[in-house]
Write a protein that holds these residues in place. Structure first.
Motif, PDB file in Angstrom:
ATOM      1  N   VAL A  55      28.607  49.422  -3.673  1.00 15.68           N
ATOM      2  CA  VAL A  55      28.477  50.020  -2.344  1.00 15.68           C
ATOM      3  C   VAL A  55      29.806  50.637  -1.917  1.00 15.68           C
ATOM      4  O   VAL A  55      29.857  51.749  -1.371  1.00 15.68           O
ATOM      5  CB  VAL A  55      28.003  48.970  -1.322  1.00 15.68           C
ATOM      6  N   LEU A  56      30.909  49.932  -2.182  1.00  9.44           N
ATOM      7  CA  LEU A  56      32.234  50.440  -1.838  1.00  9.44           C
ATOM      8  C   LEU A  56      32.531  51.734  -2.582  1.00  9.44           C
ATOM      9  O   LEU A  56      32.986  52.727  -1.989  1.00  9.44           O
ATOM     10  CB  LEU A  56      33.294  49.386  -2.159  1.00  9.44           C
ATOM     11  N   ASN A  57      32.260  51.773  -3.888  1.00 10.74           N
ATOM     12  CA  ASN A  57      32.534  52.974  -4.676  1.00 10.74           C
ATOM     13  C   ASN A  57      31.670  54.138  -4.229  1.00 10.74           C
ATOM     14  O   ASN A  57      32.126  55.294  -4.214  1.00 10.74           O
ATOM     15  CB  ASN A  57      32.326  52.689  -6.161  1.00 10.74           C
ATOM     16  N   HIS A  69      24.688  48.562   8.247  1.00 19.36           N
ATOM     17  CA  HIS A  69      24.820  47.871   6.961  1.00 19.36           C
ATOM     18  C   HIS A  69      25.680  46.625   7.132  1.00 19.36           C
ATOM     19  O   HIS A  69      26.680  46.638   7.861  1.00 19.36           O
ATOM     20  CB  HIS A  69      25.458  48.808   5.932  1.00 19.36           C
ATOM     21  N   GLU A  70      25.310  45.552   6.450  1.00 22.17           N
ATOM     22  CA  GLU A  70      26.037  44.279   6.597  1.00 22.17           C
ATOM     23  C   GLU A  70      27.510  44.394   6.214  1.00 22.17           C
ATOM     24  O   GLU A  70      28.348  43.616   6.686  1.00 22.17           O
ATOM     25  CB  GLU A  70      25.370  43.187   5.758  1.00 22.17           C
ATOM     26  N   TRP A  71      27.859  45.344   5.350  1.00 26.27           N
ATOM     27  CA  TRP A  71      29.236  45.485   4.903  1.00 26.27           C
ATOM     28  C   TRP A  71      29.929  46.706   5.503  1.00 26.27           C
ATOM     29  O   TRP A  71      30.984  47.124   5.023  1.00 26.27           O
ATOM     30  CB  TRP A  71      29.289  45.573   3.376  1.00 26.27           C
ATOM     31  N   TYR A  72      29.372  47.256   6.544  1.00 33.13           N
ATOM     32  CA  TYR A  72      29.958  48.463   7.134  1.00 33.13           C
ATOM     33  C   TYR A  72      31.414  48.231   7.553  1.00 33.13           C
ATOM     34  O   TYR A  72      32.293  49.033   7.243  1.00 33.13           O
ATOM     35  CB  TYR A  72      29.128  48.903   8.339  1.00 33.13           C
ATOM     36  N   LYS A  73      31.666  47.130   8.252  1.00 31.77           N
ATOM     37  CA  LYS A  73      33.019  46.867   8.761  1.00 31.77           C
ATOM     38  C   LYS A  73      34.048  46.715   7.631  1.00 31.77           C
ATOM     39  O   LYS A  73      35.084  47.390   7.648  1.00 31.77           O
ATOM     40  CB  LYS A  73      33.022  45.624   9.653  1.00 31.77           C
ATOM     41  N   PRO A  74      33.834  45.834   6.632  1.00 29.68           N
ATOM     42  CA  PRO A  74      34.855  45.711   5.593  1.00 29.68           C
ATOM     43  C   PRO A  74      35.020  46.970   4.747  1.00 29.68           C
ATOM     44  O   PRO A  74      36.139  47.298   4.339  1.00 29.68           O
ATOM     45  CB  PRO A  74      34.376  44.527   4.748  1.00 29.68           C
ATOM     46  N   ILE A 154      40.138  40.939  -0.801  1.00 28.30           N
ATOM     47  CA  ILE A 154      39.058  39.962  -0.842  1.00 28.30           C
ATOM     48  C   ILE A 154      38.203  40.090   0.402  1.00 28.30           C
ATOM     49  O   ILE A 154      38.712  40.052   1.528  1.00 28.30           O
ATOM     50  CB  ILE A 154      39.619  38.528  -0.941  1.00 28.30           C
ATOM     51  N   CYS A 155      36.898  40.246   0.194  1.00 31.49           N
ATOM     52  CA  CYS A 155      35.960  40.362   1.308  1.00 31.49           C
ATOM     53  C   CYS A 155      35.039  39.152   1.322  1.00 31.49           C
ATOM     54  O   CYS A 155      34.487  38.768   0.290  1.00 31.49           O
ATOM     55  CB  CYS A 155      35.142  41.643   1.179  1.00 31.49           C
ATOM     56  N   ASP A 156      34.882  38.551   2.488  1.00 33.99           N
ATOM     57  CA  ASP A 156      33.959  37.417   2.607  1.00 33.99           C
ATOM     58  C   ASP A 156      32.626  37.855   3.242  1.00 33.99           C
ATOM     59  O   ASP A 156      31.806  37.025   3.613  1.00 33.99           O
ATOM     60  CB  ASP A 156      34.588  36.283   3.415  1.00 33.99           C
ATOM     61  N   GLY A 157      32.432  39.150   3.331  1.00 37.31           N
ATOM     62  CA  GLY A 157      31.220  39.692   3.941  1.00 37.31           C
ATOM     63  C   GLY A 157      31.484  40.312   5.294  1.00 37.31           C
ATOM     64  O   GLY A 157      30.784  41.240   5.712  1.00 37.31           O
ATOM     65  N   ARG A 158      32.523  39.814   5.980  1.00 40.16           N
ATOM     66  CA  ARG A 158      32.846  40.336   7.311  1.00 40.16           C
ATOM     67  C   ARG A 158      34.282  40.838   7.406  1.00 40.16           C
ATOM     68  O   ARG A 158      34.551  41.858   8.034  1.00 40.16           O
ATOM     69  CB  ARG A 158      32.626  39.254   8.369  1.00 40.16           C
ATOM     70  N   TYR A 159      35.203  40.118   6.790  1.00 41.99           N
ATOM     71  CA  TYR A 159      36.621  40.442   6.912  1.00 41.99           C
ATOM     72  C   TYR A 159      37.222  40.746   5.536  1.00 41.99           C
ATOM     73  O   TYR A 159      36.694  40.323   4.502  1.00 41.99           O
ATOM     74  CB  TYR A 159      37.389  39.295   7.559  1.00 41.99           C
TER      75      TYR A 159
END
Length: 201
Positions: A55-57, A69-74, A154-159
């Motif tokens: 998703v990041l790439n 999206h759940e990972w929008y913020k990180p 390192i991402c924990d899903g939010r930060y």
């Protein structure tokens, strides 16, 4: 015609598997599978990490990411740092350790302006220092001698958390390889390593 000396492949995942061999219940069995290059069933954590990186790439390569999206913020936090970086950089380097010829091999997640970045997805990340003893940054410093810093993102899903290391702060990878081969010798596993990890190059 003289025969070229044998070279043996070494990856950070092989060294890491060895380091974890006595830290988990099935660690030694998993290490033997890695040493024999047997397929290992990916865990949920591994699959989640691969999904996050995909998703990041995609975002870095121009895809839109929905604010819901759940990972929008990180991902939007990582974007400015990683945008424009080389992705999935495959590198190798010959190295001689204790009379043996090795080929170090690694795939860098990202390389940008002298900094190596590696993304991790870990819901259990609690404090800086988790990757202090990882063989990954010493290995990649050997593969990119001009790099001045390695950053785990390192991402924990939010930060997003950062662990940063510099070349002068880590033990050279050749020392770790020497310790690894000494371990294999004590366990009568050198022949297994040589059989399965002979380099084609």
């Amino acid at each position: 015609m003289s025969r070229k000396p044998n070279k043996f492949l070494v990856t950070q995942s092989l060294i890491s598997s060895w380091q974890w061999s006595y830290k988990t219940d099935n660690g030694y069995e998993d290490f033997l599978k890695t040493l024999r290059r047997e397929p290992i069933q990916p865990t949920k954590a591994m699959l989640a990490g691969q999904h996050f990186e995909n998703v990041l790439n995609a975002a870095l390569n121009g895809a839109d990411i929905d604010p819901a999206h759940e990972w929008y913020k990180p991902i939007t936090e990582l974007y400015p740092t990683l945008f424009g970086a080389q992705q999935q950089v495959r590198l190798s380097r010959d190295m001689r350790v204790d009379g043996m010829n090795f080929v170090l091999y690694g795939v860098l997640d990202y390389l940008k302006a002298g900094v190596i970045y590696d993304t991790k997805y870990s819901k259990t990340y609690r404090s800086v220092g988790k990757y202090l003893d990882s063989p990954q940054h010493p290995m990649y410093f050997a593969l990119v001698p001009e790099a001045y810093e390695f950053q785990y993102k390192i991402c924990d899903g939010r930060y997003v958390y950062t662990e940063a290391y510099r070349p002068d702060e880590v033990e050279p990878i050749e020392r770790t390889i020497s310790q690894f081969m000494a371990f294999l010798d004590r366990q009568n596993l050198v022949s297994t390593f040589c059989e399965h990890w002979q380099s084609k190059y």
